[in-house]
Design a protein around this motif. Sequence first.
Motif, PDB file in Angstrom:
ATOM      1  N   ALA A  12       0.833  -1.206   0.000  1.00 24.98           N
ATOM      2  CA  ALA A  12       0.000   0.000   0.000  1.00 24.98           C
ATOM      3  C   ALA A  12       0.867   1.256   0.000  1.00 24.98           C
ATOM      4  N   LEU A  13       1.923   1.267   0.820  1.00 21.71           N
ATOM      5  CA  LEU A  13       2.830   2.415   0.827  1.00 21.71           C
ATOM      6  C   LEU A  13       3.531   2.571  -0.516  1.00 21.71           C
ATOM      7  N   PHE A  14       3.991   1.450  -1.053  1.00 20.95           N
ATOM      8  CA  PHE A  14       4.702   1.486  -2.330  1.00 20.95           C
ATOM      9  C   PHE A  14       3.776   1.957  -3.453  1.00 20.95           C
ATOM     10  N   ALA A  15       2.546   1.453  -3.476  1.00 20.63           N
ATOM     11  CA  ALA A  15       1.608   1.810  -4.540  1.00 20.63           C
ATOM     12  C   ALA A  15       1.245   3.289  -4.479  1.00 20.63           C
ATOM     13  N   LEU A  16       1.000   3.795  -3.282  1.00 18.67           N
ATOM     14  CA  LEU A  16       0.642   5.207  -3.156  1.00 18.67           C
ATOM     15  C   LEU A  16       1.795   6.101  -3.596  1.00 18.67           C
ATOM     16  N   ALA A  17       3.015   5.768  -3.165  1.00 17.71           N
ATOM     17  CA  ALA A  17       4.173   6.573  -3.553  1.00 17.71           C
ATOM     18  C   ALA A  17       4.409   6.504  -5.058  1.00 17.71           C
ATOM     19  N   ALA A  18       4.305   5.312  -5.637  1.00 18.29           N
ATOM     20  CA  ALA A  18       4.531   5.163  -7.076  1.00 18.29           C
ATOM     21  C   ALA A  18       3.488   5.927  -7.884  1.00 18.29           C
ATOM     22  N   ALA A  19       2.227   5.914  -7.445  1.00 17.17           N
ATOM     23  CA  ALA A  19       1.183   6.642  -8.158  1.00 17.17           C
ATOM     24  C   ALA A  19       1.418   8.144  -8.093  1.00 17.17           C
ATOM     25  N   GLY A 121      13.729   2.508 -11.166  1.00 17.82           N
ATOM     26  CA  GLY A 121      13.844   2.014  -9.797  1.00 17.82           C
ATOM     27  C   GLY A 121      12.577   1.337  -9.315  1.00 17.82           C
ATOM     28  N   ARG A 122      11.429   1.901  -9.676  1.00 16.83           N
ATOM     29  CA  ARG A 122      10.159   1.283  -9.291  1.00 16.83           C
ATOM     30  C   ARG A 122      10.005  -0.089  -9.909  1.00 16.83           C
ATOM     31  N   ASP A 123      10.286  -0.193 -11.209  1.00 11.10           N
ATOM     32  CA  ASP A 123      10.142  -1.488 -11.885  1.00 11.10           C
ATOM     33  C   ASP A 123      11.120  -2.521 -11.333  1.00 11.10           C
ATOM     34  N   GLY A 426       9.126   0.796 -16.954  1.00 11.47           N
ATOM     35  CA  GLY A 426       8.363   0.195 -17.868  1.00 11.47           C
ATOM     36  C   GLY A 426       8.385   0.588 -19.291  1.00 11.47           C
ATOM     37  N   LEU A 427       7.294   0.188 -19.907  1.00  6.12           N
ATOM     38  CA  LEU A 427       7.153   0.413 -21.332  1.00  6.12           C
ATOM     39  C   LEU A 427       6.883   1.864 -21.621  1.00  6.12           C
TER      40      LEU A 427
END
Length: 457
Positions: A12-19, A121-123, A426-427
């Motif tokens: 959840a923390l990772f997803a919020l930061a990445a978004a 870095g995220r990927d 990503g792509l």
Amino acid sequence: MASPSPARRRFALFALAAAVVCVSYPLAEPALWTPDGSVLTKLLIMFDRTVEPVAILVLALPLGVLIDRTRRRSVLVVSALLGAAALASVPAAGALGAPTWPLLLAVMPASGVLAMVTGLGRDAYLPSVVRRGRLLPANVLLLVLLPQIVVVPMRLTGAIWQGPAFPFAVGLALAAAAALFQGVSAVESPPPPRVGLWRETAEGIRFTARHPALRAIALYLVLSALSAEIADAVAGEAWEAAFLGLRGTNSGYAWWLMSGPAYIPSVLGALLAVLLHRRLGTVRLAWWALLVSGPFTLLLAMSGTGPGWIWYVLGTAVPAAGTLIAAVALLSHRQAVTPHRLLGRTGALLVVLTTLADGVAGLLEGPVERLAELGGAAPATLATAAALAAAVPLLRARRSAAGQDAGSTGSLRRAPGWRLSFPHEGLLHRRSGHRRGGGGDPGRPAAPAGPDRSGSP
């Protein structure tokens, strides 16, 4: 009520930061173009479009090595903080009465490079955050669904704040994302021993060139960049024909009718990818998505007849959904088959290849626009053939991956289980505003920010 598991809190923390990072750079970019009246907007845009790709070509591979040499969480935290400082410095300089244009000349290309680094870095970090079987659903959520929750209402209502203080607000958001990344406590494999920049770079290139799936993905990305230029030109002419009677009208219905199709593929593609990936496998899903959706481009030839807007929506939304499904699937497959220590370098190499392909595609813009102006079925047929030809390399990768998907532990097929950099991180690493129809043209809506072409698979 039971508290969420540590794995769910971590994601959840990772997803919020990445978004937050995914939407921040595309939304801040138009505001950076016009904060100082002493500099022509066109000059700034031209400078950004010239310098940023060159900077990415020069820095991508060394930065990929750096990502593999260090902890990926540290890369995400530092890159988000640097992006926050860069964006906030422009309004801060203006508030102090200093000229902002010299700062803009550095901040604009630097923000593109930082967006690329954060995407890589995220990927590279995601396989440490979630199990292999959940990579595709996680990519769908991170890169498509969460960013669209922010971007779509803003774009459709026109409520996009682009004042001089907007970059400062985006900088605060990036600083908050850095704090969220710092709270993600995933266990990472130790970095490999350092053997020199050139040897480490060559190792990533060799692995990509020798691995059948990664080699096919790289070739697909290059060919799809070229075919996308043709499809964009044909879609532009089809839009003019389909919505000719609605141009200049102020009705809310007309605005939604013209703008809505740009956002259909995100939700449609995301849902189909999650529903089908367990049954088909990732590479097979990408192949079939492109094969089934590509022929719908032929409908653009009918945009000037009958209910032309229906043919335009089908001829653009369905192929775009297929392209998004392929992007999510191929990114997830690359994350699954690449050793952890090489994720940064393989992603950086794909960024270099797509940047080069985008440059070559830009040279085709004039000829393909003149071809599209001819009308009739020929331009749409050419665009369809080019899109299907770009998918041919994946056929061989699909065959080689079939046995791997069936026999590997934790197969992606069995996953219950995001993706957007829009595309690009990503792509999808191409940022919004760098393509025709970008930004502020209400007539031909830009693609939603987030999967700019993101990233690479």
